[in-house]
Write a protein that holds these residues in place. Structure first.
Motif, short mmCIF file in Angstrom:
data_model
loop_
_atom_site.label_atom_id
_atom_site.label_comp_id
_atom_site.label_asym_id
_atom_site.label_seq_id
_atom_site.Cartn_x
_atom_site.Cartn_y
_atom_site.Cartn_z
N ILE A 501 0.86 -1.18 0.00
CA ILE A 501 0.00 0.00 0.00
C ILE A 501 0.90 1.23 0.00
CG2 ILE A 501 -1.55 1.40 1.42
CD1 ILE A 501 -3.12 -0.97 2.10
N PHE A 502 0.59 2.20 -0.87
CA PHE A 502 1.34 3.46 -0.96
C PHE A 502 0.36 4.61 -0.77
CE2 PHE A 502 3.27 0.29 -3.71
CZ PHE A 502 4.59 0.26 -3.24
N GLY A 503 0.70 5.58 0.05
CA GLY A 503 -0.19 6.69 0.32
C GLY A 503 0.42 8.03 -0.03
N PHE A 504 -0.43 8.95 -0.54
CA PHE A 504 0.02 10.30 -0.91
C PHE A 504 -1.07 11.29 -0.51
CE2 PHE A 504 1.59 7.18 -3.91
CZ PHE A 504 2.97 7.36 -3.80
N GLU A 505 -0.67 12.45 -0.05
CA GLU A 505 -1.61 13.45 0.42
C GLU A 505 -1.68 14.61 -0.56
OE1 GLU A 505 -2.74 15.29 4.76
OE2 GLU A 505 -0.63 15.30 4.17
N PHE A 506 -2.91 14.99 -0.97
CA PHE A 506 -3.15 16.13 -1.85
C PHE A 506 -4.25 16.98 -1.22
CE2 PHE A 506 -1.31 12.97 -4.63
CZ PHE A 506 -0.42 13.71 -5.40
N GLY A 507 -3.87 18.10 -0.57
CA GLY A 507 -4.85 18.92 0.12
C GLY A 507 -5.52 18.14 1.23
N ASN A 508 -6.86 18.07 1.19
CA ASN A 508 -7.61 17.31 2.21
C ASN A 508 -7.81 15.86 1.80
OD1 ASN A 508 -7.92 19.58 3.88
ND2 ASN A 508 -9.68 20.28 2.66
N ASP A 509 -7.32 15.50 0.61
CA ASP A 509 -7.52 14.14 0.11
C ASP A 509 -6.32 13.26 0.41
OD1 ASP A 509 -9.93 15.00 -0.89
OD2 ASP A 509 -9.18 15.28 -2.93
N LEU A 510 -6.61 12.02 0.74
CA LEU A 510 -5.57 11.01 0.86
C LEU A 510 -5.73 10.04 -0.31
CD1 LEU A 510 -3.27 9.74 2.61
CD2 LEU A 510 -5.04 8.27 3.59
N ILE A 511 -4.68 9.87 -1.11
CA ILE A 511 -4.70 8.96 -2.26
C ILE A 511 -3.95 7.70 -1.87
CG2 ILE A 511 -4.17 8.68 -4.70
CD1 ILE A 511 -6.17 10.93 -4.06
N ILE A 512 -4.62 6.56 -1.99
CA ILE A 512 -4.01 5.28 -1.65
C ILE A 512 -3.95 4.40 -2.90
CG2 ILE A 512 -4.26 3.14 -0.33
CD1 ILE A 512 -5.58 4.69 1.87
N PHE A 513 -2.75 3.86 -3.18
CA PHE A 513 -2.58 2.86 -4.23
C PHE A 513 -2.40 1.51 -3.56
CE2 PHE A 513 -1.44 6.74 -6.38
CZ PHE A 513 -1.90 6.57 -7.69
N VAL A 514 -3.22 0.55 -3.96
CA VAL A 514 -3.17 -0.80 -3.41
C VAL A 514 -2.64 -1.73 -4.50
CG1 VAL A 514 -4.49 -2.67 -2.39
CG2 VAL A 514 -5.12 -0.30 -1.90
N SER A 515 -1.46 -2.26 -4.28
CA SER A 515 -0.82 -3.12 -5.27
C SER A 515 -1.19 -4.57 -5.02
CB SER A 515 0.71 -2.95 -5.20
OG SER A 515 1.34 -3.89 -6.03
N LYS A 516 -1.77 -5.19 -6.06
CA LYS A 516 -2.11 -6.61 -5.99
C LYS A 516 -1.37 -7.33 -7.12
CE LYS A 516 -6.62 -6.27 -6.16
NZ LYS A 516 -8.01 -6.76 -6.03
N GLU A 517 -1.61 -8.60 -7.26
CA GLU A 517 -0.85 -9.39 -8.23
C GLU A 517 -1.14 -8.99 -9.66
OE1 GLU A 517 -1.42 -13.50 -7.55
OE2 GLU A 517 -0.43 -13.53 -5.59
N LYS A 518 -2.39 -8.64 -9.98
CA LYS A 518 -2.76 -8.39 -11.37
C LYS A 518 -3.25 -6.98 -11.63
CE LYS A 518 -3.95 -13.21 -12.31
NZ LYS A 518 -4.99 -14.14 -12.82
N GLU A 519 -3.31 -6.15 -10.60
CA GLU A 519 -3.77 -4.78 -10.80
C GLU A 519 -3.32 -3.89 -9.65
OE1 GLU A 519 -8.00 -4.94 -10.99
OE2 GLU A 519 -8.22 -5.71 -8.96
#
Length: 1030
Positions: A501-519
């Motif tokens: 899991i990778f997280g990034f903050e943009f203003g009041n938003d939290l963007i999370i990327f969830v890495s799985k095997e195929k997507e």
């Protein structure tokens, strides 16, 4: 004797003297053999006879002497008994007039000593081996020397005057630098000697080879030369000098010998120390001699000997430092350096040593190594001094570093006694830094640590292997699909395992990327949760690291690959987050395919961290990996053809690749303008300052898997580091309020010999044996603005055309780089295929799309360049190492090549090389060549190992011997020519139906390799760099 006005020569000038008003010899030159005793007697008697007489011509000891007092100087010209005194007076007056003009009418002792090189050159051009050319005498007022603008070379001596000012010896120059403001003053001390030692009290005394100079308030008040190499000295009422033949000379402050104690053994010394008129002599037989007592133990020659308070400190060729008790003879051996140890000094309870291995090491007096400071390139730290905990080191790279000895214990942590252990009731599983250190244990207990441990809450659903990801001041915890954020949690219903899991903050938003095997799923979280994107992973690409800036996603894999996506978040269905909810199914957006894939940027090792920065419309991507490399790339939109696996509308250009460690690099942290690299080597965690090129902090932790780092400021005064060891978290915090000066006091040049230089759009580009390209601005002084390691082996040649820099070197490396002078970037465009890695590219030349290289395997190779090198033709016509090539356009494209056989060959260039003619110009190798079209005719200037310079105009060859050794650089333009050689002479010529000598200037750079000219500026490189102005 024959005198002829047609030849206008004199044959019997015997000598020239210059004395001061007290009879002290300032300069003497003899043009016939004479014993030193006889010379000294002649000079003394001559001055005694003439000092009180008013005449200007006398007969003395069967010699005709003409002389003239000028301010506080007496100048003499001595001829044979049958010499014409009128001609001698003409020589004397012209010599005085020429010197006066060049010294701006300040013909007095101080000015003469400050410009002795100028005076010597005037004398050499006026009188050549006792023969004086009348034409030169009459025209000597026109004689002009090159003006020296700046000089950089190895730092051979350092001495603190006080806690703010440092004296620096570099070549023959002494610099005084304020370590806080960097204000610098420069003074030339010696003419033909390098400064090797500096000592200071009320006066400053500087030694180099056989010379010694005395300064007061940074002005030379006296200098003298002795008859032997100076090893060491001390001064009080008198000056005690230890010489290379192990003799102790006592001299007064004028340099007059008072007494000399000769050692019976007459053993040669490499090092030694004078203390209270007693000598501690480091002999070539690996021992220290003091008062007939020998200290034996070193297994190599001794390079330094220091004495203090009953102890001797010595260094040697055997790579050790040794501390001797003078009374008992007991010895402590310091092992650790990887090369010869040049010097060691005492400071309080510490010993500080410098070495050929480019390191400065600090020890306690028991021989325990406390720290290693590295930051001087690839070889040799030559000088060191310390005051008030500030250590200054000077390197073979021409740089000066400052190190903080007082923070030694804070910057290098060697055992757990310096580390705080955080005790938890249960085994911790994960942790990360926000404002505090956030921790989760095996039972789902969450803690916050800051000056003490505080339990924040417990959630049993986070038992087991939970992980924490921190984003600025936010903490994200996840465990088997369950995600916790700001005390709200949600679960991803997924059939496949979540890898990262990778997280990034943009203003009041939290963007999370969830890495799985195929997507890779992307979520936006604020008051709602949205699935805003799906990224399709590349084939055989397991995401290990990720960065996102709102438009571009950059992923690094476990196998050293890089994958980029063009991705902007679009609004989708919003779902409210309740206290506990399950996400059954999302309406997934269409998957986004990669726009670029680059394999093996870190070999087959993992890309461990990425730094993504926007520069205008482009991106700079910096990566580190477990191969120890720090890489930088430029990523931007382009439809150009690339060698990448995938590039759709984008390209990736290499800016640089630098190996930082033989271990792992794990993290990039940018604070302000400073880039820090964190990694592991053996059992040590370290922080490397990429901007300063040195290690700043290290911990002996033996933890490569679970650790976190937080750097608070650019000076590294405040940092936090936590690591997992033996089921506990160890915590290190560095807090320092010191206002330590900038550690890069003087920027380095090259750590090894410089082989090539070129003026390029307001900069000087140079490359050398250290495989680094260095860029200097040169307005008023030399200032390094960019350096980058571009070659695997040495750089031997370079050329420039229309924004493209071409470089060649050892292992047949041939590259093309795109220079952006405004943004100071150097980006690789192409690399030629190697046909023989044992061969070296000795020279290269570029014209249009044509690139020609001279090679050590006797081949000339012709390439066509179009964003790549296509080999069109090659020939081994010379059958010898080809050393120089030059292309010229004149009714067609022609190539001139030169080899070690002394021949210059002319070729016609099409899609191959067609032989035209050859010229036998030199008796041995051609080391320098320049080709220009002048007055509609091709002119070829060359210099060789036979010391000759030559000029081919049409089919006519002119040559002359104006150097005392190999000519290594030459420049040709309309009406004149300039050459430089190993003899350290920069010679200017007038071209007028041949070669006519104009002037000669001494160059302070040793082992000169190359030269370039741009307008009124001349740059010369070798073991250093020097800038001249005409």
């Amino acid at each position: 004797m024959v005198k002829t006005w047609c030849n206008l020569t004199l044959k019997s000038i015997k000598s020239v003297f210059i004395f001061d008003s007290e009879g002290k010899k300032l300069l003497s030159k003899y043009y016939y053999p004479i014993e030193p005793k006889d010379a000294q007697k002649l000079e003394k008697n001559l001055f005694d006879k003439t000092r009180r007489t008013n005449s200007d011509i006398i007969l003395f000891d069967n010699l005709v002497v003409v002389y003239k007092p000028v301010v506080d100087l007496f100048i003499y010209v001595v001829g044979g008994l049958d010499e014409n005194e009128i001609m001698l007076v003409g020589v004397l007056n012209c010599f005085i007039d020429a010197c006066s003009n060049l010294l701006k009418n300040q013909m007095e002792k101080r000015s003469l000593m400050d410009n002795l090189d100028t005076v010597l050159l005037v004398l050499d051009e006026t009188i050549d081996d006792g023969t004086t050319n009348i034409y030169q005498i009459l025209s000597v007022k026109k004689f002009q020397l090159m003006k020296k603008i700046d000089y950089k070379s190895q730092i051979t001596a350092l001495k603190f005057i006080n806690k703010d000012e440092l004296l620096v010896g570099s070549g023959p120059f002494l610099l005084k630098i304020n370590i806080h403001t960097h204000e610098t003053k420069q003074l030339k001390i010696f003419e033909m000697a390098r400064i090797l030692k500096i000592k200071h009290s009320k006066y400053t005394v500087v030694s180099g080879q056989k010379s010694l100079a005395i300064l007061l308030d940074f002005n030379i008040i006296h200098s003298f030369e002795i008859d032997d190499w100076i090893i060491d000295f001390e001064f009080g009422n008198e000056i005690a000098i230890l010489t290379a033949h192990n003799n102790l000379q006592i001299r007064d402050w004028n340099g007059n010998l008072i007494s000399e104690k000769k050692n019976d053994s007459r053993c040669m010394l490499y090092s030694g120390c004078v203390y209270n008129n007693s000598c501690f002599s480091g002999t070539i037989f690996n021992q220290i001699i003091w008062n007939e007592k020998a200290f034996i133990g070193h297994e190599g020659v001794l390079f330094s000997v220091e004495y203090k308070d009953g102890y001797i400190l010595s260094t040697s060729d055997d790579r050790t430092v040794r501390l001797w008790n003078v009374e008992t003879g007991d010895c402590v051996v310091f092992h650790g350096h990887l090369g010869r140890v040049w010097k060691a000094i005492f400071y309080n309870e510490y010993v500080v040593s410098i070495s050929e291995d480019a390191s400065c090491r600090v020890w306690n007096r028991k021989g325990d190594l406390l720290t290693v400071w590295e930051g001087h390139g690839s070889r040799n730290v030559w000088s060191v001094d310390v005051i008030d905990g500030i250590v200054a080191t000077g390197g073979g790279d021409g740089g000066i570093r400052l190190w903080n000895l007082e923070e030694l214990k804070q910057n290098r942590i060697d055992d757990d006694s310096q580390v705080e252990t955080i005790e938890l009731p249960n085994v911790p599983k994960s942790f990360g830094f926000t404002k505090n250190l956030e921790i989760v244990d095996e039972l789902g207990n969450f803690y916050s640590y800051k000056d003490g441990l505080k339990k924040t809450f417990t959630d049993s659903e986070f038992k087991g292997h939970s992980h924490i990801v921190t984003v600025n001041e936010n903490t994200i915890a996840f465990n088997n699909g369950l995600i916790l954020f700001q005390n709200r949690k949600f679960k991803l219903q997924t059939e496949t395992k979540i890898l990262q899991i990778f997280g990034f903050e943009f203003g009041n938003d939290l963007i999370i990327f969830v890495s799985k095997e195929k997507e890779i799923l992307c979520f936006r979280i604020n008051e709602y949760i949205e699935l805003v994107g799906v990224l399709s992973p590349a084939v055989h690409f397991q995401v290990f690291e990720m960065k996102y800036d709102g438009k571009i996603v950059v992923c690094g894999s476990k196998k050293g690959a890089l994958c980029c996506y063009e991705f902007e978040i679009q609004a989708t269905r919003k779902l409210e987050i309740q206290e506990y909810m399950q996400i059954q199914e999302f309406e997934k957006p269409a998957p986004i395919e990669p726009c670029l894939i680059a394999r093996h940027i870190h070999g087959s090792d993992a890309v461990t961290n990425i730094l993504l920065e926007r520069i205008g419309e482009k991106y700079q991507i910096s990566t580190v990996g477990r191969d120890g490399l720090f890489n930088s790339f430029l990523f931007y939109k382009s439809d150009a053809k690339t060698n990448l696996e995938l590039a759709v509308g984008y390209t990736l250009e290499t800016i640089h690749k630098t190996r930082i460690t033989k271990g792992w690099l794990e993290q990039i942290v940018k604070v302000g303008s400073t880039i820090f690299l964190a990694g592991f080597f053996n059992a040590r965690f370290f922080i490397f300052n990429q901007s300063k090129n040195c290690e700043m902090f290290s911990v002996n932790c033996n933890a490569k898997r679970i650790w976190k780092l937080k750097i608070h400021d650019e000076l590294l005064n405040h940092l936090e580091f936590a690591y997992f060891k033996h089921k506990h978290i160890n915590y290190v915090q560095k807090l320092s309020d010191t206002n330590f000066p900038d550690m890069n006091l003087v920027e380095p040049y090259h750590s090894l010999e410089t082989r090539a230089c070129k003026f390029v759009d307001g900069l000087i580009v140079s490359g050398g044996e250290d495989s680094i390209l260095t860029f200097h601005s040169y307005k008023n002084s030399l200032k390094r603005v960019l350096w980058c390691k571009k070659h695997e082996a040495s750089i031997r040649c370079l050329d420039y055309q229309n924004g493209l820099l071409f470089t060649g070197g050892s292992q047949q490396e041939l590259y093309c780089w795109k220079l952006d002078i405004q943004n100071l970037t150097c980006i690789q465009i192409a690399q030629a295929l190697k046909s023989d890695t044992e061969a070296r590219i000795m020279d290269l030349t570029v014209h249009g799309d044509c690139v020609v290289t001279a090679n050590s395997d006797a081949f000339i190779r012709l390439y066509k360049f179009n964003r790549g090198f296509d080999l069109l033709f090659e020939t081994d016509y010379h059958h010898k190492c080809v050393q120089k090539t030059r292309l010229v356009q004149h009714g067609g494209l022609y190539l001139y090549s030169a080899a070690t056989d002394g021949k210059i060959v002319k070729w016609r260039v099409t899609d191959k090389l067609e032989f035209v003619t050859e010229y036998k110009v030199h008796q041995s190798g051609v080391k320098a060549m320049d080709v220009k079209v002048i007055d509609n005719e091709i002119c070829v200037a060359s210099g060789g190992d036979d010391n000759l310079v030559s000029l081919i105009i049409g089919e006519t060859i002119y040559s002359g011997n104006y150097h005392g050794s190999s000519v290594t650089g030459i420049h040709l333009e309309k009406g004149r020519m300039i050459s430089v050689g190993i003899d350290q002479r920069l010679v200017e010529y007038k071209i007028n139906n041949g070669i006519e000598f104009v002037s000669r200037t001494f160059v302070d750079v040793a082992d000169i390799s190359d030269m370039d000219v741009s307008g009124n500026n001349i740059v010369v490189v070798g073991h250093g760099i020097q800038l001249f102005e005409q």
